[in-house]
Design a protein around this motif. Structure first.
Motif, mmCIF file in Angstrom:
data_model
loop_
_atom_site.group_PDB
_atom_site.id
_atom_site.type_symbol
_atom_site.label_atom_id
_atom_site.label_comp_id
_atom_site.label_asym_id
_atom_site.label_seq_id
_atom_site.Cartn_x
_atom_site.Cartn_y
_atom_site.Cartn_z
ATOM 1 N N ALA A 404 30.155 31.003 42.445
ATOM 2 C CA ALA A 404 30.584 30.194 41.306
ATOM 3 C C ALA A 404 31.384 31.005 40.287
ATOM 4 C CB ALA A 404 29.360 29.582 40.623
ATOM 5 N N ALA A 405 30.974 32.236 40.058
ATOM 6 C CA ALA A 405 31.570 33.028 38.972
ATOM 7 C C ALA A 405 32.970 33.509 39.348
ATOM 8 C CB ALA A 405 30.683 34.226 38.646
ATOM 9 N N SER A 406 33.807 33.627 38.322
ATOM 10 C CA SER A 406 35.218 33.962 38.568
ATOM 11 C C SER A 406 35.555 35.369 38.093
ATOM 12 C CB SER A 406 36.104 32.961 37.818
ATOM 13 O OG SER A 406 35.871 33.091 36.436
ATOM 14 N N ILE A 407 36.670 35.849 38.599
ATOM 15 C CA ILE A 407 37.184 37.152 38.176
ATOM 16 C C ILE A 407 37.467 37.125 36.670
ATOM 17 C CG2 ILE A 407 39.103 38.791 38.506
ATOM 18 C CD1 ILE A 407 37.307 38.210 40.962
ATOM 19 N N GLY A 408 38.190 36.085 36.245
ATOM 20 C CA GLY A 408 38.575 35.990 34.826
ATOM 21 C C GLY A 408 37.366 35.846 33.928
ATOM 22 N N GLY A 409 36.369 35.097 34.397
ATOM 23 C CA GLY A 409 35.144 34.910 33.606
ATOM 24 C C GLY A 409 34.456 36.232 33.374
ATOM 25 N N ASN A 410 34.424 37.057 34.403
ATOM 26 C CA ASN A 410 33.774 38.362 34.259
ATOM 27 C C ASN A 410 34.580 39.271 33.340
ATOM 28 O OD1 ASN A 410 33.243 41.357 35.769
ATOM 29 N ND2 ASN A 410 31.486 40.136 35.197
ATOM 30 N N ILE A 411 35.883 39.233 33.505
ATOM 31 C CA ILE A 411 36.734 40.106 32.669
ATOM 32 C C ILE A 411 36.636 39.686 31.205
ATOM 33 C CG2 ILE A 411 39.137 40.700 32.157
ATOM 34 C CD1 ILE A 411 39.635 40.545 35.234
ATOM 35 N N CYS A 412 36.781 38.376 30.968
ATOM 36 C CA CYS A 412 36.867 37.926 29.571
ATOM 37 C C CYS A 412 35.519 37.944 28.859
ATOM 38 C CB CYS A 412 37.515 36.540 29.504
ATOM 39 S SG CYS A 412 39.219 36.609 30.060
ATOM 40 N N THR A 413 34.442 37.890 29.614
ATOM 41 C CA THR A 413 33.133 38.047 28.975
ATOM 42 C C THR A 413 33.008 39.462 28.417
ATOM 43 O OG1 THR A 413 32.108 36.433 30.426
ATOM 44 C CG2 THR A 413 30.636 38.012 29.393
ATOM 45 N N ALA A 414 33.654 40.412 29.101
ATOM 46 C CA ALA A 414 33.679 41.815 28.647
ATOM 47 C C ALA A 414 32.281 42.368 28.418
ATOM 48 C CB ALA A 414 34.530 41.948 27.392
ATOM 49 N N SER A 415 31.388 42.034 29.321
ATOM 50 C CA SER A 415 30.031 42.575 29.206
ATOM 51 C C SER A 415 30.078 44.099 29.343
ATOM 52 C CB SER A 415 29.174 41.961 30.319
ATOM 53 O OG SER A 415 28.058 42.770 30.566
ATOM 54 N N PRO A 416 29.285 44.807 28.524
ATOM 55 C CA PRO A 416 29.308 46.277 28.640
ATOM 56 C C PRO A 416 28.812 46.771 29.990
ATOM 57 C CG PRO A 416 27.728 45.543 26.947
ATOM 58 C CD PRO A 416 28.440 44.332 27.427
ATOM 59 N N ILE A 417 28.085 45.919 30.725
ATOM 60 C CA ILE A 417 27.605 46.370 32.035
ATOM 61 C C ILE A 417 28.341 45.643 33.161
ATOM 62 C CG2 ILE A 417 25.336 47.255 31.421
ATOM 63 C CD1 ILE A 417 25.725 43.791 32.901
ATOM 64 N N SER A 418 29.488 45.042 32.861
ATOM 65 C CA SER A 418 30.253 44.393 33.931
ATOM 66 C C SER A 418 30.447 45.375 35.093
ATOM 67 C CB SER A 418 31.621 43.970 33.399
ATOM 68 O OG SER A 418 32.500 43.758 34.498
ATOM 69 N N ASP A 419 30.194 44.896 36.300
ATOM 70 C CA ASP A 419 30.357 45.771 37.460
ATOM 71 C C ASP A 419 31.821 45.988 37.814
ATOM 72 O OD1 ASP A 419 27.689 46.166 37.917
ATOM 73 O OD2 ASP A 419 27.479 44.350 39.114
ATOM 74 N N LEU A 420 32.636 44.988 37.517
ATOM 75 C CA LEU A 420 34.019 45.066 37.975
ATOM 76 C C LEU A 420 34.954 45.703 36.952
ATOM 77 C CD1 LEU A 420 34.466 41.673 39.856
ATOM 78 C CD2 LEU A 420 33.913 43.922 40.772
ATOM 79 N N ASN A 421 34.664 45.537 35.671
ATOM 80 C CA ASN A 421 35.630 46.010 34.669
ATOM 81 C C ASN A 421 35.910 47.517 34.738
ATOM 82 O OD1 ASN A 421 36.013 43.392 33.994
ATOM 83 N ND2 ASN A 421 34.701 43.414 32.185
ATOM 84 N N PRO A 422 34.895 48.376 34.916
ATOM 85 C CA PRO A 422 35.238 49.804 35.067
ATOM 86 C C PRO A 422 36.139 50.038 36.284
ATOM 87 C CG PRO A 422 32.885 49.546 34.673
ATOM 88 C CD PRO A 422 33.432 48.168 34.897
ATOM 89 N N LEU A 423 35.941 49.231 37.322
ATOM 90 C CA LEU A 423 36.789 49.401 38.521
ATOM 91 C C LEU A 423 38.211 48.948 38.261
ATOM 92 C CD1 LEU A 423 34.694 48.546 41.691
ATOM 93 C CD2 LEU A 423 36.070 50.575 41.285
ATOM 94 N N TRP A 424 38.350 47.783 37.583
ATOM 95 C CA TRP A 424 39.723 47.340 37.261
ATOM 96 C C TRP A 424 40.436 48.429 36.462
ATOM 97 C CZ3 TRP A 424 40.584 43.965 40.603
ATOM 98 C CH2 TRP A 424 39.828 42.810 40.784
ATOM 99 N N MET A 425 39.692 49.069 35.554
ATOM 100 C CA MET A 425 40.302 50.131 34.738
ATOM 101 C C MET A 425 40.684 51.315 35.624
ATOM 102 S SD MET A 425 37.580 49.799 31.634
ATOM 103 C CE MET A 425 38.059 51.139 30.585
ATOM 104 N N ALA A 426 39.764 51.704 36.492
ATOM 105 C CA ALA A 426 40.005 52.895 37.311
ATOM 106 C C ALA A 426 41.155 52.700 38.287
ATOM 107 C CB ALA A 426 38.732 53.260 38.066
#
Ligand SMILES: NC(=O)C1=CN([C@@H]2O[C@H](COP(=O)(O)OP(=O)(O)OC[C@H]3O[C@@H](n4cnc5c(N)ncnc54)[C@H](O)[C@@H]3O)[C@@H](O)[C@H]2O)C=CC1
Ligand SMILES: O=c1[nH]c(=O)c2[nH]c(=O)[nH]c2[nH]1
Length: 823
Positions: A404-426
């Motif tokens: 159900a959850a989306s890429i954009g939803g995870n990015i825009c929530t900007a949770s400090p423990i997001s699993d994907l955001n550090p990877l998108w940055m790297a």
């Protein structure tokens, strides 16, 4: 009925299509009345009559209480349903059930399913055959297997497990492996069984050596002798006789073999997708809900942007797995929700020459499938980032959420423990952003996260897509995640690390690097000093030591950093880098030779073999069921979803709901309690405090030493101060929160250490259990080992499943009180 206002989409003014939100549940056509956009699908499916906030809509619910409300936040899986969707791309007029169609209904707004076919879990096995368009045989086999293998105890989680497993079977072309079965159950929690019986019940359907179930062994006769007939596995009893110790009786459960259930049938039998939904043209939707909520489903990007221009504060939603929690549990109020699930530009997954373009509304499980395909099709060096993302996605929540959850939803929530955001940055991903006027810009993921849940998006902007570049030669990317448990858990610390190396004169020099962490700051954080340090350096053992020193001063965690475990988290940041260094070095000729043998294990990925477990027990035959492993009497009801729990019982028409007024202070004197604001809250009926308790306010299981409702003092957060009664549960909860309690803070003792220091002991300490003489034992010299030290164990938060609820009614003018309570 829900309708799109014509001024918003001229295209619809002439169109003759129906604008009604429609769904089929177990093959039955349901039109959703307007005014219910605040409801979740779970609420809609479970209710027999739908009550609005202080308004009775008179709408008919469905009353399918086989699906359960557990945690309400996407963690326990008790509410799992199967949702069928039609594959528009293949243009085939039949349904294929995909695993990603399994959704957390409790987090999804009803209308999301308007062009989908929700298949709920409820009713008897017989009934299922009539009402489902799916092959009931295998649902029945699953249910039977679950009951016979003792896979249900309290049974509350059972329907969720069966639905997850059934969705896997229906969407698999071939019998799934044991690993796939375990993966599909990772989003379902059970609090009673310890999982072994559940996994045993479903393992029957795996494509494995099913000797365990058929009795036809593939092991040698000698080995077979040590297989316990009780457990089907090698065991200490060394028995092969059913009459010996540790042996079960003849009538013990013999799980059905995969062949017996004829596992091929479910793939042969096609699912039927309701023809009406197939023929129906998707329409934009505009629905309303309680409290002035407006819910839109645009079909074009332009319409989505127009809505954003008109309502700058509108919340975009896709999986609703974050917004749903914010609205329901954190009580945030959003007036306008725009569901962008059907906007084509937000759903692109384009494999391009230079990378992968991923629409912001792409679901995590869809991304996972594409990444898996890409790594098989492209040069291996190009897909290092893809492989890191695949690994990280495997551990991202449970399958239901990933569907159900989306890429954009995870990015825009900007949770400090997001699993994907550090990877998108790297990985050097680029985010494409578009504003309500259609102007677009791109930004590096590294620059997008500004602070705690704060991103570089103006209110007029939305995230359109993510661009993931392919890797260069000698560019290596790796993901890391440390959580309390491997499956379905949030990270304590996670990371994405990338290094690009160039070989010059047989040495490897760092050309570029990127190191990003989650769980160490209010938002995902780049280790910029470390990156700068690395660039231009030779990749060897010296670099490792120096880089660790720089990193230590780059990622700073203060002693009182939110989340605690500061030392552990600091060490994780370093150990991730250490593992990354080894992992990269191991792939480089001339460097890998220098890795000490003792370090090699640090590169190995954690591999958990499939679960095995056995239970040895002795059958004591008394001529009754006592002492033998009988299927318990509620099992059939539980596996079919028919078992009724306190929360499943329909209230009488004028039934009222209660919610508790709870202390917000750990230790305080109650100065005053003001219920006036609560009284003017919608649907309020009554507020009851200690003074209203007619009899003794003291309660307790044996010693009556607790107050039912606090009178003068509270001694913990969450202590009950009173109860509010209202027409709906939501109204009762809202009103309870409005009861204004004034406190005078008193000193609080919050740890055992503080209690010892303050000499604050429980009065009944003379009642203690003593066994043996500990001091004498230590002094006797007979202990093999004496380990001394201090261990502090924090509180353990139980992950709730069945909600605490009670149904009370009176007879005889109130003289007779009846109560059904969850225990
Ligand atoms: N409930 C759970 O157990 C879990 C929840 N999550 C959360 O789920 C989220 C995953 O996504 P969804 O469910 O789809 O989120 P969602 O539909 O709840 O939206 C989350 C946030 O992202 C914003 N958003 C979504 N798409 C956007 C876009 N294209 N442009 C601008 N803003 C956009 C929304 O307005 C909202 O603020 C993650 O944020 C994660 O934190 C992740 C794992 C487990
Ligand atoms: O990036 C995330 N990964 C998870 O595994 C998870 N679980 C959760 O509740 N939120 C998140 N976010």
């Amino acid at each position: 009925m829900g309708s799109l206002k014509n001024d918003e989409n001229p295209q619809l003014q002439t169109s003759k299509v129906s604008y009604e939100p429609l769904l089929y549940v177990n093959g039955v056509r349901r039109v959703l009345p307007d005014g219910l956009a605040h409801l979740t699908l779970l609420e809609y499916l479970r209710a027999k009559l739908i009550m609005g906030h202080s308004t009775f809509f008179g709408a008919k619910g469905i009353g399918l209480t086989g699906t359960k409300l557990g945690c309400g936040e996407g963690g326990c899986g008790a509410c799992t349903v199967m949702v069928s969707s039609y594959d528009e791309k293949s243009r085939k007029c039949f349904l294929k059930m995909f695993f990603q169609t399994l959704c957390y209904q409790c987090l999804l707004s009803t209308s999301i399913f308007c062009r989908r076919n929700a298949c709920d879990y409820s009713g008897r096995i017989g009934k299922l055959q009539e009402s489902l368009y799916i092959c009931a045989l295998n649902m029945k086999s699953l249910q039977e297997s679950m009951a016979q293998a003792h896979g249900s105890q309290c049974g509350f989680c059972t329907p969720g497990f069966v639905m997850s497993m059934y969705a896997l079977l229906r969407s698999s072309q071939t019998p799934p492996s044991e690993e796939q079965i375990e993966e599909c159950l990772a989003g379902n929690l059970c609090r009673c069984t310890g999982y072994r019986p559940i996994v045993d019940a479903f393992r029957v359907f795996a494509k494995t050596n099913d000797m365990l179930y058929t009795g036809i062994s593939s092991v040698s006769p000698e080995e077979a002798k040590s297989i316990c007939p009780s457990t089907g596995k090698p065991c200490s009893c060394n028995s092969n006789n059913v009459n010996d110790k540790c042996v079960v009786g003849d009538n013990r459960y013999k799980a059905t073999s995969y062949d017996e259930v004829d596992g091929t049938k479910y793939t042969e039998k096609e699912l039927i997708f309701p023809p009406e939904l197939l023929l129906r043209t998707a329409t934009p939707l505009s629905l309303t809900g309680f409290g002035g909520l407006m819910w839109y489903r645009p079909l074009t990007l332009q319409h989505a942007l127009d809505l954003k221009a008109k309502y700058p504060d509108a919340k975009l939603i896709v999986g609703n797995s974050e917004v749903g929690i914010e609205m329901r549990l954190k009580r945030l109020q959003y007036r306008v929700l725009v569901s962008v699930t059907h906007v084509p530009e937000l759903n692109v997954l384009n494999v391009k020459d230079d990378g992968l373009e991923i629409g912001a509304a792409v679901r995590l499980s869809d991304l996972l499938s594409v990444l898996r395909k890409v790594v098989t099709e492209r040069d291996v060096h190009e897909t290092s980032s893809c492989r890191a993302l695949i690994e990280q996605l495997k551990w991202f929540a449970g399958t239901q959420i990933r569907n159900a959850a989306s890429i954009g939803g995870n990015i825009c929530t900007a949770s400090p423990i997001s699993d994907l955001n550090p990877l998108w940055m790297a990985v050097g991903a680029n985010f494409r952003i578009i504003d309500s006027k259609g102007n677009s810009r791109t930004t590096l993921a590294e620059n997008f996260f500004l602070g705690y849940r704060k991103v570089d998006l103006a209110s007029s902007e939305i995230l359109l897509s993510v661009f993931l570049p392919w890797n260069k030669r000698f560019e290596y990317v790796k993901e890391f995640k440390q959580s309390h448990r491997r499956d379905d858990d949030i990270a304590i610390v996670n990371a994405g690390l990338r290094i690009h190396l160039q070989e010059t004169s047989e040495i490897w020099v760092v050309a570029d690097a990127s190191i990003a962490y989650g769980g160490v700051a209010p938002c995902s954080l780049s280790a910029k000093k470390t990156k700068d340090f690395l660039i231009g350096k030779v990749w060897d053992q010296n670099l490792l030591q120096d880089a660790l020193k720089v990193l230590q001063n780059d990622i700073i965690l203060k002693e009182d950093a939110p989340g605690g475990m500061v030392e552990f988290r600091k060490s994780l940041t370093l150990s991730f880098f250490f593992k990354f260094f080894l992992w990269v070095s191991h792939q480089l000729d001339g460097v890998k030779e220098s890795i000490p043998a003792s370090h090699l294990s640090a590169m190995q990925p954690v591999h958990r073999p499939t679960i095995t477990g056995s239970q040895d027990y002795e059958i004591m035959k008394h001529g009754t069921s006592v002492g033998s492993p009988e299927v318990h009497l509620s099992a059939k009801l539980q596996v079919t979803g028919e078992a009724e729990y306190a929360d499943d019982i329909q209230l009488p028409l004028n039934g009222l709901h209660a919610a508790l007024v709870l202390s917000r202070k750990p230790h305080a004197r109650i100065l005053s309690i003001d219920g006036s604001e609560a009284m003017s809250s919608p649907g309020f009926v009554g507020l009851f405090l200690a003074k209203d308790v007619p009899a003794d306010n003291k309660i307790g299981p044996v010693v009556y030493d607790e107050e039912l409702f606090a009178t003068d003092y509270v001694t913990c957060v969450g202590q009950v101060i009173g109860v509010v009664v209202a027409d709906t549960h939501e109204n009762a909860k809202t009103a309870a929160r409005k009861v204004n309690v004034k406190y005078e803070d008193l000193p609080a003792i919050l740890s055992i250490k503080e209690a010892i220091n303050a000499g604050s002991f429980h009065p009944n300490t003379e009642k203690c259990l003593i066994k043996g003489d500990v001091d004498q034992c230590f002094q006797s010299g007979q202990c093999d080992r004496i380990i001394e030290g201090e261990v502090h164990i924090g509180g353990q938060e139980h992950f709730y499943l069945e909600p605490h609820s009670s149904l009370v009614w009176t007879l005889d003018g109130g003289n007779e009180v009846h109560m059904i309570s969850s225990t």
